[in-house]
Design an enzyme around this catalytic site. Structure first.
Site, short mmCIF file in Angstrom:
data_model
loop_
_atom_site.label_atom_id
_atom_site.label_comp_id
_atom_site.label_asym_id
_atom_site.label_seq_id
_atom_site.Cartn_x
_atom_site.Cartn_y
_atom_site.Cartn_z
N HIS A 57 0.90 -3.55 15.31
CA HIS A 57 1.46 -2.38 14.63
C HIS A 57 1.31 -1.21 15.59
CE1 HIS A 57 2.46 0.61 11.68
NE2 HIS A 57 2.35 -0.20 10.65
N LYS B 76 0.81 -1.22 0.00
CA LYS B 76 0.00 0.00 0.00
C LYS B 76 0.84 1.26 0.00
CE LYS B 76 -0.62 -0.07 5.05
NZ LYS B 76 -0.01 -1.41 5.27
N GLU C 35 6.46 -5.59 8.58
CA GLU C 35 5.74 -5.05 7.43
C GLU C 35 6.23 -3.65 7.08
OE1 GLU C 35 1.66 -5.15 8.65
OE2 GLU C 35 1.77 -7.25 9.26
#
Length: 405
Positions: free
Chosen positions: A195, A67, A265
Protein backbone atom coordinates in the site's frame (compact mmCIF):
# COMPACT_ATOMS: atom_id res chain seq x y z
CA UNK A 1 -31.84 24.05 -3.94
CA UNK A 2 -28.08 24.38 -4.63
CA UNK A 3 -26.32 22.04 -6.97
CA UNK A 4 -24.54 18.98 -5.63
CA UNK A 5 -22.76 18.05 -8.86
CA UNK A 6 -22.03 19.68 -12.18
CA UNK A 7 -21.78 16.54 -14.28
CA UNK A 8 -24.58 14.29 -13.07
CA UNK A 9 -27.95 16.07 -13.20
CA UNK A 10 -30.02 13.05 -12.21
CA UNK A 11 -27.98 12.36 -9.09
CA UNK A 12 -28.07 16.06 -8.28
CA UNK A 13 -31.84 16.16 -8.53
CA UNK A 14 -32.38 13.08 -6.39
CA UNK A 15 -30.00 14.25 -3.67
CA UNK A 16 -31.58 17.70 -3.60
CA UNK A 17 -35.07 16.21 -3.32
CA UNK A 18 -33.96 14.03 -0.41
CA UNK A 19 -32.41 17.03 1.35
CA UNK A 20 -35.56 19.07 0.85
CA UNK A 21 -37.69 16.18 2.14
CA UNK A 22 -35.69 15.82 5.35
CA UNK A 23 -35.27 19.52 6.12
CA UNK A 24 -39.02 20.03 5.69
CA UNK A 25 -39.73 17.11 8.04
CA UNK A 26 -37.43 18.64 10.66
CA UNK A 27 -38.89 22.12 10.26
CA UNK A 28 -42.44 20.75 10.46
CA UNK A 29 -41.81 19.06 13.79
CA UNK A 30 -42.64 15.55 12.58
CA UNK A 31 -42.64 13.25 15.65
CA UNK A 32 -39.37 11.38 16.29
CA UNK A 33 -37.56 13.44 13.61
CA UNK A 34 -34.69 15.17 15.40
CA UNK A 35 -32.90 18.33 14.33
CA UNK A 36 -29.61 16.55 13.66
CA UNK A 37 -27.12 16.39 10.79
CA UNK A 38 -27.89 13.76 8.16
CA UNK A 39 -26.40 12.06 5.12
CA UNK A 40 -27.90 11.49 1.70
CA UNK A 41 -26.28 8.56 -0.13
CA UNK A 42 -26.69 7.99 -3.85
CA UNK A 43 -25.94 4.30 -4.38
CA UNK A 44 -26.05 4.90 -8.12
CA UNK A 45 -22.72 6.66 -7.76
CA UNK A 46 -21.25 3.48 -6.29
CA UNK A 47 -22.45 1.55 -9.33
CA UNK A 48 -20.86 4.08 -11.68
CA UNK A 49 -17.59 4.00 -9.77
CA UNK A 50 -17.58 0.22 -10.11
CA UNK A 51 -18.06 0.51 -13.87
CA UNK A 52 -15.22 3.02 -13.94
CA UNK A 53 -13.01 0.61 -12.01
CA UNK A 54 -13.76 -2.27 -14.36
CA UNK A 55 -13.08 -0.07 -17.38
CA UNK A 56 -9.70 1.16 -16.09
CA UNK A 57 -8.50 -1.93 -14.19
CA UNK A 58 -10.35 -4.83 -15.79
CA UNK A 59 -7.87 -7.43 -14.52
CA UNK A 60 -7.72 -6.15 -10.92
CA UNK A 61 -10.46 -7.39 -8.61
CA UNK A 62 -11.54 -4.79 -6.02
CA UNK A 63 -11.78 -5.81 -2.36
CA UNK A 64 -13.57 -2.87 -0.74
CA UNK A 65 -11.85 -1.57 2.42
CA UNK A 66 -14.65 -1.83 4.98
CA UNK A 67 -12.90 0.54 7.41
CA UNK A 68 -13.60 3.43 5.03
CA UNK A 69 -17.37 3.28 5.49
CA UNK A 70 -19.18 0.27 6.92
CA UNK A 71 -22.73 1.40 6.10
CA UNK A 72 -24.63 -1.91 5.64
CA UNK A 73 -26.50 -0.68 2.56
CA UNK A 74 -23.25 0.39 0.93
CA UNK A 75 -21.72 -3.01 1.72
CA UNK A 76 -24.78 -4.74 0.28
CA UNK A 77 -24.59 -2.67 -2.91
CA UNK A 78 -20.93 -3.58 -3.33
CA UNK A 79 -21.64 -7.25 -2.65
CA UNK A 80 -24.29 -7.23 -5.37
CA UNK A 81 -21.78 -5.65 -7.76
CA UNK A 82 -19.44 -8.58 -7.13
CA UNK A 83 -16.77 -6.79 -5.09
CA UNK A 84 -14.70 -8.55 -2.48
CA UNK A 85 -14.03 -7.12 0.97
CA UNK A 86 -10.87 -6.11 2.82
CA UNK A 87 -11.57 -6.57 6.54
CA UNK A 88 -9.31 -5.67 9.46
CA UNK A 89 -11.24 -6.85 12.53
CA UNK A 90 -13.77 -9.37 13.80
CA UNK A 91 -16.58 -6.83 13.62
CA UNK A 92 -15.82 -5.93 10.00
CA UNK A 93 -15.75 -9.63 9.06
CA UNK A 94 -19.02 -10.19 10.92
CA UNK A 95 -20.75 -7.29 9.16
CA UNK A 96 -19.80 -8.63 5.71
CA UNK A 97 -20.71 -12.23 6.47
CA UNK A 98 -24.10 -11.03 7.75
CA UNK A 99 -24.90 -10.00 4.17
CA UNK A 100 -24.44 -13.59 2.97
CA UNK A 101 -21.07 -12.90 1.34
CA UNK A 102 -19.02 -16.04 0.80
CA UNK A 103 -15.85 -16.12 2.95
CA UNK A 104 -13.76 -16.56 -0.20
CA UNK A 105 -14.60 -12.93 -1.05
CA UNK A 106 -13.02 -11.65 2.18
CA UNK A 107 -9.35 -10.90 2.84
CA UNK A 108 -8.25 -10.45 6.45
CA UNK A 109 -5.87 -7.68 5.43
CA UNK A 110 -4.60 -6.46 8.79
CA UNK A 111 -0.90 -7.45 9.02
CA UNK A 112 -0.96 -7.61 12.84
CA UNK A 113 -3.87 -9.56 14.36
CA UNK A 114 -4.77 -10.91 17.80
CA UNK A 115 -5.21 -14.65 18.26
CA UNK A 116 -8.97 -14.31 18.83
CA UNK A 117 -9.39 -12.61 15.47
CA UNK A 118 -7.44 -15.33 13.66
CA UNK A 119 -9.57 -17.95 15.40
CA UNK A 120 -12.74 -16.21 14.32
CA UNK A 121 -11.54 -15.85 10.72
CA UNK A 122 -10.54 -19.52 10.53
CA UNK A 123 -13.87 -20.71 11.92
CA UNK A 124 -15.74 -18.39 9.54
CA UNK A 125 -13.99 -20.02 6.56
CA UNK A 126 -11.77 -17.11 5.58
CA UNK A 127 -8.60 -18.32 3.91
CA UNK A 128 -6.48 -15.32 2.89
CA UNK A 129 -4.62 -13.06 5.29
CA UNK A 130 -1.52 -10.85 5.42
CA UNK A 131 1.74 -10.73 7.42
CA UNK A 132 4.87 -8.60 7.56
CA UNK A 133 6.83 -9.89 10.57
CA UNK A 134 8.08 -13.15 12.08
CA UNK A 135 6.00 -12.93 15.26
CA UNK A 136 2.85 -12.70 13.15
CA UNK A 137 3.89 -15.87 11.35
CA UNK A 138 4.19 -17.64 14.71
CA UNK A 139 0.68 -16.50 15.68
CA UNK A 140 -0.76 -17.55 12.32
CA UNK A 141 0.95 -20.94 12.68
CA UNK A 142 -0.87 -21.48 15.98
CA UNK A 143 -4.32 -20.18 15.10
CA UNK A 144 -4.75 -20.17 11.30
CA UNK A 145 -2.16 -22.67 9.99
CA UNK A 146 -3.95 -23.42 6.72
CA UNK A 147 -4.16 -19.79 5.67
CA UNK A 148 -3.03 -18.55 2.28
CA UNK A 149 -0.62 -15.74 3.09
CA UNK A 150 0.29 -12.50 1.38
CA UNK A 151 3.60 -10.96 2.42
CA UNK A 152 3.10 -7.22 2.80
CA UNK A 153 6.19 -5.35 1.65
CA UNK A 154 7.27 -1.80 2.36
CA UNK A 155 5.99 0.81 -0.09
CA UNK A 156 5.70 4.54 0.30
CA UNK A 157 4.61 7.66 -1.57
CA UNK A 158 6.00 10.60 0.40
CA UNK A 159 3.40 12.90 -1.18
CA UNK A 160 0.41 10.80 -0.06
CA UNK A 161 -2.16 12.17 2.38
CA UNK A 162 -1.44 9.34 4.84
CA UNK A 163 1.61 7.07 4.76
CA UNK A 164 1.69 3.51 6.10
CA UNK A 165 5.36 2.73 5.63
CA UNK A 166 6.27 3.62 9.23
CA UNK A 167 3.77 1.06 10.53
CA UNK A 168 3.40 -1.74 7.98
CA UNK A 169 5.41 -3.46 5.28
CA UNK A 170 8.53 -5.59 5.46
CA UNK A 171 11.61 -3.82 4.05
CA UNK A 172 13.53 -5.47 1.23
CA UNK A 173 16.27 -6.75 3.54
CA UNK A 174 13.78 -8.70 5.65
CA UNK A 175 11.66 -10.53 3.06
CA UNK A 176 13.98 -13.50 2.57
CA UNK A 177 14.09 -14.22 6.31
CA UNK A 178 10.28 -14.02 6.50
CA UNK A 179 9.87 -16.43 3.61
CA UNK A 180 12.37 -18.81 5.18
CA UNK A 181 10.49 -18.82 8.49
CA UNK A 182 7.17 -19.35 6.73
CA UNK A 183 8.70 -22.36 5.02
CA UNK A 184 10.00 -23.75 8.32
CA UNK A 185 6.49 -23.43 9.78
CA UNK A 186 4.94 -25.17 6.73
CA UNK A 187 2.80 -22.10 6.01
CA UNK A 188 1.57 -21.31 2.51
CA UNK A 189 2.73 -17.98 1.08
CA UNK A 190 0.82 -17.31 -2.14
CA UNK A 191 1.46 -13.67 -2.93
CA UNK A 192 2.58 -10.14 -2.11
CA UNK A 193 0.68 -7.05 -1.00
CA UNK A 194 1.61 -3.39 -0.59
CA UNK A 195 0.00 0.00 0.00
CA UNK A 196 1.84 3.12 -1.19
CA UNK A 197 -0.36 5.44 0.91
CA UNK A 198 -3.77 7.04 1.07
CA UNK A 199 -4.29 9.61 -1.65
CA UNK A 200 -1.16 8.66 -3.58
CA UNK A 201 0.10 11.03 -6.27
CA UNK A 202 3.51 9.68 -7.29
CA UNK A 203 3.16 7.25 -10.18
CA UNK A 204 6.69 6.01 -9.62
CA UNK A 205 5.75 4.75 -6.17
CA UNK A 206 3.44 2.19 -7.83
CA UNK A 207 6.06 1.25 -10.43
CA UNK A 208 8.67 0.75 -7.71
CA UNK A 209 6.34 -1.29 -5.47
CA UNK A 210 5.32 -3.58 -8.34
CA UNK A 211 8.94 -4.18 -9.31
CA UNK A 212 9.78 -5.03 -5.69
CA UNK A 213 6.77 -7.38 -5.57
CA UNK A 214 8.28 -9.18 -8.56
CA UNK A 215 11.59 -9.57 -6.68
CA UNK A 216 9.77 -11.08 -3.70
CA UNK A 217 7.87 -13.43 -6.05
CA UNK A 218 11.22 -14.69 -7.33
CA UNK A 219 12.59 -15.06 -3.81
CA UNK A 220 9.50 -17.00 -2.70
CA UNK A 221 9.72 -19.37 -5.64
CA UNK A 222 13.28 -20.32 -4.63
CA UNK A 223 11.77 -21.52 -1.32
CA UNK A 224 9.23 -23.62 -3.22
CA UNK A 225 6.20 -21.36 -2.78
CA UNK A 226 3.70 -21.15 -5.64
CA UNK A 227 3.13 -17.42 -5.96
CA UNK A 228 -0.04 -16.30 -7.70
CA UNK A 229 -1.53 -13.10 -6.11
CA UNK A 230 -0.47 -9.44 -6.20
CA UNK A 231 -2.43 -6.98 -4.05
CA UNK A 232 -1.77 -3.37 -5.13
CA UNK A 233 -3.45 -1.81 -2.06
CA UNK A 234 -5.80 1.16 -1.92
CA UNK A 235 -5.94 4.90 -1.36
CA UNK A 236 -7.17 5.69 -4.89
CA UNK A 237 -8.57 9.17 -5.56
CA UNK A 238 -11.01 10.34 -8.20
CA UNK A 239 -8.80 13.17 -9.41
CA UNK A 240 -5.93 11.02 -10.69
CA UNK A 241 -7.45 7.56 -10.89
CA UNK A 242 -7.06 7.27 -14.67
CA UNK A 243 -3.33 8.04 -14.53
CA UNK A 244 -2.67 5.68 -11.64
CA UNK A 245 -4.76 2.90 -13.19
CA UNK A 246 -2.82 3.18 -16.43
CA UNK A 247 0.48 3.00 -14.54
CA UNK A 248 -0.66 -0.05 -12.57
CA UNK A 249 -1.90 -1.82 -15.72
CA UNK A 250 1.36 -1.28 -17.58
CA UNK A 251 3.58 -2.16 -14.62
CA UNK A 252 1.71 -5.36 -13.83
CA UNK A 253 1.86 -6.42 -17.47
CA UNK A 254 5.60 -5.72 -17.58
CA UNK A 255 6.38 -7.71 -14.44
CA UNK A 256 3.88 -10.56 -14.12
CA UNK A 257 2.30 -13.17 -16.40
CA UNK A 258 -1.40 -12.87 -17.25
CA UNK A 259 -2.11 -15.95 -15.12
CA UNK A 260 -1.36 -13.93 -11.95
CA UNK A 261 -4.36 -12.87 -9.91
CA UNK A 262 -4.40 -9.11 -9.30
CA UNK A 263 -6.44 -7.57 -6.50
CA UNK A 264 -6.72 -4.17 -4.77
CA UNK A 265 -8.23 -2.61 -1.64
CA UNK A 266 -10.12 0.56 -2.72
CA UNK A 267 -12.22 2.32 -0.10
CA UNK A 268 -12.66 6.03 -0.71
CA UNK A 269 -12.80 5.44 -4.47
CA UNK A 270 -16.22 3.82 -4.00
CA UNK A 271 -17.57 5.66 -0.96
CA UNK A 272 -16.41 9.27 -1.03
CA UNK A 273 -18.54 10.78 -3.78
CA UNK A 274 -21.67 8.80 -2.93
CA UNK A 275 -22.43 10.66 0.33
CA UNK A 276 -23.54 14.23 0.97
CA UNK A 277 -23.68 15.57 4.54
CA UNK A 278 -26.14 18.26 5.65
CA UNK A 279 -25.58 20.20 8.90
CA UNK A 280 -27.57 22.93 10.60
CA UNK A 281 -26.30 26.32 11.76
CA UNK A 282 -27.03 26.39 15.51
CA UNK A 283 -25.41 29.72 16.42
CA UNK A 284 -23.62 32.69 14.90
CA UNK A 285 -21.20 35.35 16.06
CA UNK A 286 -20.82 38.46 13.96
CA UNK A 287 -17.59 40.42 14.23
CA UNK A 288 -18.14 43.98 15.44
CA UNK A 289 -15.79 46.86 16.16
CA UNK A 290 -12.66 48.10 14.43
CA UNK A 291 -10.38 45.37 15.76
CA UNK A 292 -12.49 42.56 14.28
CA UNK A 293 -13.91 44.17 11.14
CA UNK A 294 -11.57 42.29 8.73
CA UNK A 295 -12.08 38.90 10.37
CA UNK A 296 -14.68 36.42 9.10
CA UNK A 297 -17.88 36.03 11.07
CA UNK A 298 -18.38 32.74 12.93
CA UNK A 299 -20.94 30.00 12.35
CA UNK A 300 -21.47 27.07 14.71
CA UNK A 301 -23.01 23.91 13.22
CA UNK A 302 -24.27 20.67 14.72
CA UNK A 303 -21.39 18.52 13.46
CA UNK A 304 -17.66 19.01 13.61
CA UNK A 305 -14.14 17.64 13.99
CA UNK A 306 -15.13 15.01 16.56
CA UNK A 307 -18.05 13.90 14.40
CA UNK A 308 -17.96 13.52 10.64
CA UNK A 309 -15.15 16.00 9.93
CA UNK A 310 -12.16 14.09 11.33
CA UNK A 311 -10.49 14.37 7.92
CA UNK A 312 -9.86 18.02 8.78
CA UNK A 313 -7.30 16.68 11.25
CA UNK A 314 -6.25 13.39 9.65
CA UNK A 315 -5.83 14.50 6.05
CA UNK A 316 -5.86 18.31 6.33
CA UNK A 317 -8.91 18.31 4.08
CA UNK A 318 -10.38 21.69 3.15
CA UNK A 319 -14.17 21.55 3.15
CA UNK A 320 -16.41 23.61 0.89
CA UNK A 321 -19.86 24.15 2.41
CA UNK A 322 -22.83 25.14 0.28
CA UNK A 323 -25.45 27.28 1.98
CA UNK A 324 -29.09 26.18 2.00
CA UNK A 325 -31.05 29.08 3.52
CA UNK A 326 -33.87 28.21 5.88
CA UNK A 327 -37.15 29.25 4.23
CA UNK A 328 -38.35 30.90 7.42
CA UNK A 329 -35.56 33.52 7.50
CA UNK A 330 -35.17 34.72 3.92
CA UNK A 331 -36.66 38.20 4.30
CA UNK A 332 -33.85 40.37 5.69
CA UNK A 333 -30.81 38.47 4.47
CA UNK A 334 -27.85 40.38 3.04
CA UNK A 335 -26.96 39.41 -0.52
CA UNK A 336 -23.45 38.95 -1.84
CA UNK A 337 -20.43 36.96 -0.62
CA UNK A 338 -19.93 36.60 3.13
CA UNK A 339 -16.83 35.15 4.85
CA UNK A 340 -17.14 32.71 7.72
CA UNK A 341 -15.20 30.49 10.06
CA UNK A 342 -17.26 27.35 10.70
CA UNK A 343 -17.05 25.60 14.06
CA UNK A 344 -18.37 22.30 15.35
CA UNK A 345 -20.73 21.94 18.33
CA UNK A 346 -18.33 20.81 21.07
CA UNK A 347 -16.62 23.02 23.65
CA UNK A 348 -13.15 22.16 22.33
CA UNK A 349 -11.18 25.00 20.78
CA UNK A 350 -9.78 22.73 18.05
CA UNK A 351 -13.25 21.82 16.81
CA UNK A 352 -13.39 23.80 13.61
CA UNK A 353 -14.46 22.65 10.15
CA UNK A 354 -13.02 25.44 8.00
CA UNK A 355 -11.08 28.54 9.04
CA UNK A 356 -12.14 30.87 6.26
CA UNK A 357 -14.78 30.14 3.64
CA UNK A 358 -17.02 32.34 1.52
CA UNK A 359 -20.75 31.67 1.24
CA UNK A 360 -22.93 33.15 -1.50
CA UNK A 361 -24.89 35.35 0.91
CA UNK A 362 -25.38 36.01 4.62
CA UNK A 363 -25.96 32.87 6.69
CA UNK A 364 -28.28 32.74 9.68
CA UNK A 365 -29.12 30.47 12.57
CA UNK A 366 -31.31 27.55 11.38
CA UNK A 367 -29.82 27.64 7.88
CA UNK A 368 -28.31 24.43 6.49
CA UNK A 369 -24.80 23.78 5.18
CA UNK A 370 -24.29 21.02 2.64
CA UNK A 371 -20.98 19.18 2.14
CA UNK A 372 -20.36 16.94 -0.87
CA UNK A 373 -17.95 13.98 -1.08
CA UNK A 374 -18.42 12.95 2.55
CA UNK A 375 -18.52 9.15 2.27
CA UNK A 376 -14.94 8.25 3.22
CA UNK A 377 -13.65 8.14 6.79
CA UNK A 378 -16.44 10.38 8.11
CA UNK A 379 -18.97 8.46 10.20
CA UNK A 380 -16.40 5.63 10.44
CA UNK A 381 -14.15 7.88 12.55
CA UNK A 382 -16.84 9.83 14.44
CA UNK A 383 -16.65 9.94 18.24
CA UNK A 384 -19.05 10.65 21.12
CA UNK A 385 -16.86 13.41 22.55
CA UNK A 386 -18.72 15.95 24.70
CA UNK A 387 -21.78 13.69 24.68
CA UNK A 388 -22.66 14.21 21.01
CA UNK A 389 -24.00 11.12 19.25
CA UNK A 390 -22.09 9.42 16.45
CA UNK A 391 -25.33 7.84 15.19
CA UNK A 392 -26.56 9.72 12.16
CA UNK A 393 -29.48 9.25 9.79
CA UNK A 394 -28.77 8.35 6.17
CA UNK A 395 -31.35 8.76 3.40
CA UNK A 396 -30.76 6.66 0.26
CA UNK A 397 -31.41 7.33 -3.40
CA UNK A 398 -30.24 5.46 -6.49
CA UNK A 399 -29.66 7.44 -9.66
CA UNK A 400 -29.08 4.22 -11.60
CA UNK A 401 -32.65 3.00 -11.04
CA UNK A 402 -35.20 4.08 -13.67
CA UNK A 403 -38.20 6.16 -12.67
CA UNK A 404 -36.91 7.67 -9.41
CA UNK A 405 -37.40 11.23 -10.67
Amino acid sequence: MPKTTVDDPRSEQLVNLAIEFQTQRINSGVPNVEDNPFFVADLGRVTRQHRRWKLNLPNVQPFYAVKCNSDPLLLRALAELGAGFDCASIEEIRSVLALGVDPSRIIFANPCKPAAALNYAREAGIVTTVFDNIDELETIHCYMPRAQLLLRIYANDASALINFGDKFGAPAGMTRALLNRAKELSLDVVGVSFHVGTGANDLNSFRKAIKEARIVFDQAETFGFTMRIVDVGGGFQDKNFGEIASTIRDSLADNFPSTTRFIAEPGRFYARSAYTLVCRVISRRRQVGEVCKDQPDMLYQNDGLYGNFMNCLMEKEIFHPILIPDHGSLGDREDGPHRYTIWGPTCDGCDYVVRDTTLRCEAKVRDWLMYKNMGAYTNATATRFNGFSSNILTLYVDSELPGQV
